[in-house]
Each structure stands twice: as structure tokens, then as C-alpha cells.
Design a protein around this motif. Structure first.
Motif, short mmCIF file in Angstrom:
data_model
loop_
_atom_site.label_atom_id
_atom_site.label_comp_id
_atom_site.label_asym_id
_atom_site.label_seq_id
_atom_site.Cartn_x
_atom_site.Cartn_y
_atom_site.Cartn_z
N ARG A 1 0.87 -0.73 -0.11
CA ARG A 1 0.07 -0.28 0.29
C ARG A 1 0.94 1.78 0.28
O ARG A 1 0.31 2.32 -0.93
N MET B 1 -11.68 2.38 3.13
CA MET B 1 -11.55 3.10 2.82
C MET B 1 -12.09 3.57 1.56
O MET B 1 -11.55 3.30 0.63
N CYS C 1 -15.69 11.46 7.00
CA CYS C 1 -14.39 10.55 7.33
C CYS C 1 -14.88 10.51 8.52
O CYS C 1 -14.04 10.10 9.26
N CYS D 1 -15.26 6.83 10.89
CA CYS D 1 -14.21 6.63 10.67
C CYS D 1 -12.80 6.57 11.24
O CYS D 1 -12.54 6.05 11.80
N HIS D 2 -12.67 8.03 11.09
CA HIS D 2 -10.83 8.72 11.34
C HIS D 2 -11.38 9.16 12.65
O HIS D 2 -10.07 9.70 13.40
N ARG E 1 2.86 11.28 5.77
CA ARG E 1 2.18 11.12 4.14
C ARG E 1 2.18 13.08 3.79
O ARG E 1 2.49 13.70 4.34
C1 HEC Z 1 -15.97 3.66 6.15
C2 HEC Z 1 -14.44 4.13 6.51
C3 HEC Z 1 -13.62 5.31 6.31
C4 HEC Z 1 -13.89 6.39 6.08
C5 HEC Z 1 -15.52 7.31 5.87
C6 HEC Z 1 -13.57 6.75 5.38
N1 HEC Z 1 -12.07 6.18 5.93
FE1 HEC Z 1 -10.21 6.97 5.41
N2 HEC Z 1 -9.18 4.84 5.97
C7 HEC Z 1 -10.57 4.30 6.30
C8 HEC Z 1 -9.11 2.71 6.42
C9 HEC Z 1 -10.41 1.79 7.19
C10 HEC Z 1 -8.10 3.30 6.57
C11 HEC Z 1 -7.31 1.99 6.48
C12 HEC Z 1 -6.92 1.24 4.53
C13 HEC Z 1 -5.33 0.40 5.39
O1 HEC Z 1 -4.86 0.63 5.97
O2 HEC Z 1 -5.05 0.05 3.89
C14 HEC Z 1 -8.66 4.10 5.52
C15 HEC Z 1 -6.97 4.63 5.02
C16 HEC Z 1 -7.22 6.36 5.13
C17 HEC Z 1 -5.93 7.26 4.62
C18 HEC Z 1 -4.96 6.76 4.34
C19 HEC Z 1 -3.92 6.59 5.59
C20 HEC Z 1 -1.92 5.62 5.24
O3 HEC Z 1 -1.12 5.18 5.69
O4 HEC Z 1 -1.91 6.74 3.52
C21 HEC Z 1 -6.22 8.42 4.17
C22 HEC Z 1 -5.24 9.89 4.22
C23 HEC Z 1 -7.66 8.51 4.62
N3 HEC Z 1 -8.05 7.97 5.23
C24 HEC Z 1 -8.29 9.53 4.89
C25 HEC Z 1 -9.94 9.71 4.78
C26 HEC Z 1 -10.02 10.80 4.35
C27 HEC Z 1 -9.78 11.92 4.29
C28 HEC Z 1 -11.92 10.31 4.51
C29 HEC Z 1 -13.61 11.61 4.30
C30 HEC Z 1 -13.27 11.83 2.86
C31 HEC Z 1 -11.99 9.21 4.83
N4 HEC Z 1 -10.92 8.99 5.45
C32 HEC Z 1 -12.42 8.28 4.57
C33 HEC Z 1 -11.19 3.91 6.30
C34 HEC Z 1 -12.69 5.23 6.13
#
Ligand code: HEC
Length: 181
Positions: free
Chosen positions: A55, A139, A89, A92-93, A121
Motif C-alpha cells: 500500500r 477506505m 470521514c 471512521c477516523h 504522508r
Molecule cells: C467507512 C470508513 C471510512 C471512511 C468513511 C473514510 N475512511 Fe479513510 N480509511 C479507512 C480505512 C479502513 C483505512 C485504512 C486502509 C488501510 O490500512 O489500507 C483508511 C485510510 C485512510 C488514509 C490513508 C492512511 C495511510 O496510511 O496512507 C487516509 C489519508 C484517509 N483514510 C483519509 C480519509 C478521509 C479524508 C476521509 C473522508 C473524505 C476518509 N478517510 C473516509 C476507512 C474510512
């Protein structure tokens, strides 16, 4: 036949046999349903490390866009904070002063704390991940959002390590309560 040749032939035969046996075993194991896809099952460490490595390198190689000028000025951060809440976002975060939704604890891989991610990053990498998502994880891709909005989200994420709960609230104030009739 000379002993050295016989030895080489036996070694080759052994490896040939071993790879056929490994192929048969893997087919039965995976196609026969023995491998558990439950998110409560832990994958072997080597599989996990390999996926993380893949990744990180994939995102680094694909993130080739340059941020527009001043994407992280005050207006950009305000737009980013609003979009971060509106696009979900936060569920989840989490966010400064905001709880993660309960269901996110059941996701595997679990959604990382973006305060930590931000330090490692570049804005281009965050932009790419948000635009394209990460396949076979929770994600999602937010590719339907316009690029300027995605850059503002990347700006906000980069800023997260410096934002207090109050800062975040002032960037994205809650909508005013509806007036009493
Ligand atoms: C339904 C749940 C969910 C939502 C909604 C979500 N994410 Fe995520 N996101 C995740 C998960 C699970 C991962 C971890 C993926 C992995 O480990 O490969 C992730 C990974 C990421 C990463 C990458 C981290 C890395 O190590 O590179 C970023 C940046 C991120 N999300 C930003 C966002 C943003 C900004 C939003 C909204 C626009 C968002 N996410 C919405 C679940 C979510």
C-alpha cells in the motif's frame, strides 16, 4: 549417469514435486473455504506487513499531482473541515473533539488516526488516497467530489496534528439551531 548429475536431477525432482504439492494444498485451502475472511481473524504477520508495504509503495508511486497554489490557506482549511464532516470521514477516523462512530472499531484494517498519518504522508499522497480509496479495505473513494474540495481535505488532514478541539470547531462550526417557531 555421473553421481553429480543424478544428485542434480533428484534435487530438481524434489522442487518440482514440492511446488505441485504446495499448489494443490493452496487450492484446497483457499478455494475449499478453509481460509477465514472474518474480520475478527488475524492474518499472519508476514501477510500484514507485505500488504502495508504494498500500500505505501503503491500510494507513493501513484501520487503524482501537485497541490494548487494556496490550497492550505485559511479558506482552504475551512472548506476542508466542512467537507471532512459532511463526507463522513469523521465516522471512521474521528476528529479533534469528535468521537469515532462505534462501527469503525469492527473494521479491519482499522481506520488509522489521521493525526499520525499526516506526519508521514505528503498532501499529494493524502489527495490520491481520498480521491481513489484503498481497494479491499473500508477506505472509500471520494472521486465524485471536485478536485479543489479534495485538496482542501488534504490540507485539513495535514493540519490535524496542530489543531485543538476548539480550533477544529471554529473551522467547521456546527450549523445554527433552527429558530423556535
Ligand atoms: C467507512 C470508513 C471510512 C471512511 C468513511 C473514510 N475512511 Fe479513510 N480509511 C479507512 C480505512 C479502513 C483505512 C485504512 C486502509 C488501510 O490500512 O489500507 C483508511 C485510510 C485512510 C488514509 C490513508 C492512511 C495511510 O496510511 O496512507 C487516509 C489519508 C484517509 N483514510 C483519509 C480519509 C478521509 C479524508 C476521509 C473522508 C473524505 C476518509 N478517510 C473516509 C476507512 C474510512
Amino acid at each position: 549417469m555421473r553421481p553429480a548429475l543424478t544428485f542434480t536431477r533428484n534435487i530438481l525432482a524434489f522442487f518440482g514435486f514440492a511446488s505441485i504439492a504446495a499448489g494443490v494444498f493452496a487450492s484446497v485451502f483457499f478455494l475449499g473455504g478453509w481460509y477465514s475472511v472474518a474480520s475478527t481473524a488475524w492474518e499472519p504477520e508476514i501477510v500484514r506487513e507485505t500488504l502495508i508495504f504494498t500500500r505505501e509503495n503503491s500510494v507513493r508511486r501513484h501520487a503524482v499531482d501537485f497541490p494548487p497554489a494556496e490550497f492550505d490557506n485559511a479558506a482552504g482549511l475551512r472548506a476542508g473541515a466542512r467537507a471532512y464532516l459532511d463526507r463522513g470521514c469523521v465516522n471512521c477516523h474521528g476528529a479533534p473533539g469528535a468521537e469515532w462512530a462505534r462501527f469503525s472499531e469492527g473494521l479491519r484494517p482499522d481506520p488509522p488516526d489521521l493525526k499520525e498519518v499526516a506526519k508521514e504522508r505528503s498532501p499529494a499522497e493524502i489527495f490520491w488516497v481520498v480521491k481513489n480509496g484503498i481497494n479491499m479495505t473500508g477506505m472509500p473513494s471520494f472521486g465524485d467530489a471536485p478536485d479543489p474540495e479534495l485538496w482542501s481535505i488534504a490540507a485539513l488532514v495535514k493540519k490535524l496534528p496542530d489543531l485543538s478541539d476548539e480550533d477544529f470547531k471554529s473551522l467547521a462550526p456546527p450549523p445554527p439551531a433552527a429558530p423556535n417557531p
